[in-house]
Design a protein around this motif. Structure first.
Motif, mmCIF file in Angstrom:
data_model
loop_
_atom_site.group_PDB
_atom_site.id
_atom_site.type_symbol
_atom_site.label_atom_id
_atom_site.label_comp_id
_atom_site.label_asym_id
_atom_site.label_seq_id
_atom_site.Cartn_x
_atom_site.Cartn_y
_atom_site.Cartn_z
ATOM 1 N N ILE A 151 3.791 11.430 1.492
ATOM 2 C CA ILE A 151 4.226 10.171 2.108
ATOM 3 C C ILE A 151 5.751 10.082 2.056
ATOM 4 C CG2 ILE A 151 4.237 7.650 1.854
ATOM 5 C CD1 ILE A 151 1.654 8.554 3.043
ATOM 6 N N ARG A 152 6.340 10.476 0.936
ATOM 7 C CA ARG A 152 7.794 10.404 0.786
ATOM 8 C C ARG A 152 8.502 11.276 1.829
ATOM 9 N NH1 ARG A 152 10.100 8.068 -3.030
ATOM 10 N NH2 ARG A 152 8.397 8.292 -4.483
ATOM 11 N N GLU A 153 8.022 12.497 2.031
ATOM 12 C CA GLU A 153 8.625 13.385 3.018
ATOM 13 C C GLU A 153 8.430 12.823 4.428
ATOM 14 O OE1 GLU A 153 10.790 16.424 4.653
ATOM 15 O OE2 GLU A 153 10.591 15.966 2.519
ATOM 16 N N ARG B 193 0.842 -1.204 0.000
ATOM 17 C CA ARG B 193 0.000 0.000 0.000
ATOM 18 C C ARG B 193 0.878 1.255 0.000
ATOM 19 N NH1 ARG B 193 -3.736 -1.828 3.012
ATOM 20 N NH2 ARG B 193 -2.649 -1.624 4.982
ATOM 21 N N ILE B 194 1.940 1.267 0.809
ATOM 22 C CA ILE B 194 2.843 2.420 0.859
ATOM 23 C C ILE B 194 3.623 2.524 -0.450
ATOM 24 C CG2 ILE B 194 4.855 3.436 2.003
ATOM 25 C CD1 ILE B 194 2.207 3.722 3.575
ATOM 26 N N GLU B 195 4.082 1.405 -0.979
ATOM 27 C CA GLU B 195 4.796 1.432 -2.265
ATOM 28 C C GLU B 195 3.913 2.020 -3.360
ATOM 29 O OE1 GLU B 195 5.875 -2.675 -2.641
ATOM 30 O OE2 GLU B 195 7.674 -2.437 -1.391
ATOM 31 N N THR B 196 2.645 1.654 -3.369
ATOM 32 C CA THR B 196 1.698 2.186 -4.356
ATOM 33 C C THR B 196 1.523 3.687 -4.175
ATOM 34 O OG1 THR B 196 0.530 0.077 -4.456
ATOM 35 C CG2 THR B 196 -0.670 2.018 -5.228
ATOM 36 N N ARG B 197 1.390 4.140 -2.926
ATOM 37 C CA ARG B 197 1.258 5.584 -2.651
ATOM 38 C C ARG B 197 2.493 6.344 -3.143
ATOM 39 N NH1 ARG B 197 -2.450 7.121 1.617
ATOM 40 N NH2 ARG B 197 -1.799 9.249 1.139
ATOM 41 N N LEU B 198 3.669 5.758 -2.948
ATOM 42 C CA LEU B 198 4.901 6.413 -3.400
ATOM 43 C C LEU B 198 4.930 6.523 -4.928
ATOM 44 C CD1 LEU B 198 7.499 4.790 -0.986
ATOM 45 C CD2 LEU B 198 6.767 7.189 -1.008
ATOM 46 N N GLN C 146 2.281 6.674 -6.864
ATOM 47 C CA GLN C 146 1.271 7.657 -7.229
ATOM 48 C C GLN C 146 1.792 9.071 -7.020
ATOM 49 O OE1 GLN C 146 -1.922 6.425 -4.691
ATOM 50 N NE2 GLN C 146 -2.749 4.970 -6.176
ATOM 51 N N GLU C 147 2.568 9.291 -5.955
ATOM 52 C CA GLU C 147 3.129 10.614 -5.688
ATOM 53 C C GLU C 147 4.074 11.054 -6.786
ATOM 54 O OE1 GLU C 147 5.045 10.969 -1.908
ATOM 55 O OE2 GLU C 147 3.165 10.870 -0.814
ATOM 56 N N SER C 148 4.777 10.097 -7.398
ATOM 57 C CA SER C 148 5.745 10.480 -8.426
ATOM 58 C C SER C 148 5.051 10.911 -9.718
ATOM 59 C CB SER C 148 6.721 9.339 -8.699
ATOM 60 O OG SER C 148 6.053 8.240 -9.263
ATOM 61 N N THR C 149 3.789 10.517 -9.890
ATOM 62 C CA THR C 149 3.075 10.916 -11.098
ATOM 63 C C THR C 149 2.092 12.060 -10.844
ATOM 64 O OG1 THR C 149 1.409 9.200 -10.713
ATOM 65 C CG2 THR C 149 3.253 8.642 -12.160
ATOM 66 N N ALA C 150 1.540 12.101 -9.648
ATOM 67 C CA ALA C 150 0.601 13.172 -9.291
ATOM 68 C C ALA C 150 0.860 13.549 -7.839
ATOM 69 C CB ALA C 150 -0.841 12.698 -9.458
ATOM 70 N N GLU C 151 0.793 14.811 -7.546
ATOM 71 C CA GLU C 151 1.078 15.257 -6.175
ATOM 72 C C GLU C 151 -0.004 14.752 -5.226
ATOM 73 O OE1 GLU C 151 3.523 16.677 -3.448
ATOM 74 O OE2 GLU C 151 3.948 16.747 -5.590
ATOM 75 N N GLY C 152 0.400 13.936 -4.276
ATOM 76 C CA GLY C 152 -0.521 13.417 -3.273
ATOM 77 C C GLY C 152 0.056 13.661 -1.899
#
Length: 136
Positions: free
Chosen positions: A119-121, A95-100, A102-108
């Protein structure tokens, strides 16, 4: 905008923020305590049965960080996180890997109290705190 596969200043700064000069072995109780504190929940909530959004996020982050920073297996992580089955820890990590991704393609981002953070920060901050604790 940098080209795919290129390392930019932002990448270097993020790595430096997340990596203290030396790091001793990471203990899972430290991961749980630091993650709980940062997300404003108790360690009992994190290892308990609550399904609230904040607790599930904290548990997922702790599972992901446990996998990244320790040598523990999924079953060992499940036990440390109070889960009966290692597949729940595996799903949380994915789930966290997926969120990461998604963040690289769209700001989440996620909201923690009044703060909005990616999530990355958040992972960078937690990693720094956990590694710093290991070095004490």
């Amino acid at each position: 905008r940098q080209k795919k596969g290129m390392v930019g200043t932002d990448d270097v700064e993020r790595v430096l923020r997340a990596t203290p000069p030396t790091s001793h072995p990471i203990r899972m109780p430290d991961v749980i305590e630091i993650t709980s504190k940062r997300l404003g929940i108790t360690t009992e909530d994190l290892v308990g049965s609550s399904r609230s959004t904040r607790v599930v996020l904290a548990r997922s982050l702790a599972a992901f960080l446990g996998r990244q920073l320790t040598t523990m297996s999924f079953p060992e992580l499940a036990s440390a996180l109070g889960r009966k089955n290692h597949s729940t820890v595996h799903a949380a990590t994915r789930r966290i890997e997926t969120r990461l991704e998604q963040e690289s393609t769209a700001e989440g981002s996620v909201r923690i109290g009044e703060e909005e953070i990616t999530i990355r920060e958040l992972l960078d901050q937690l990693t720094w705190a956990i590694r710093s604790r290991a070095n004490e």
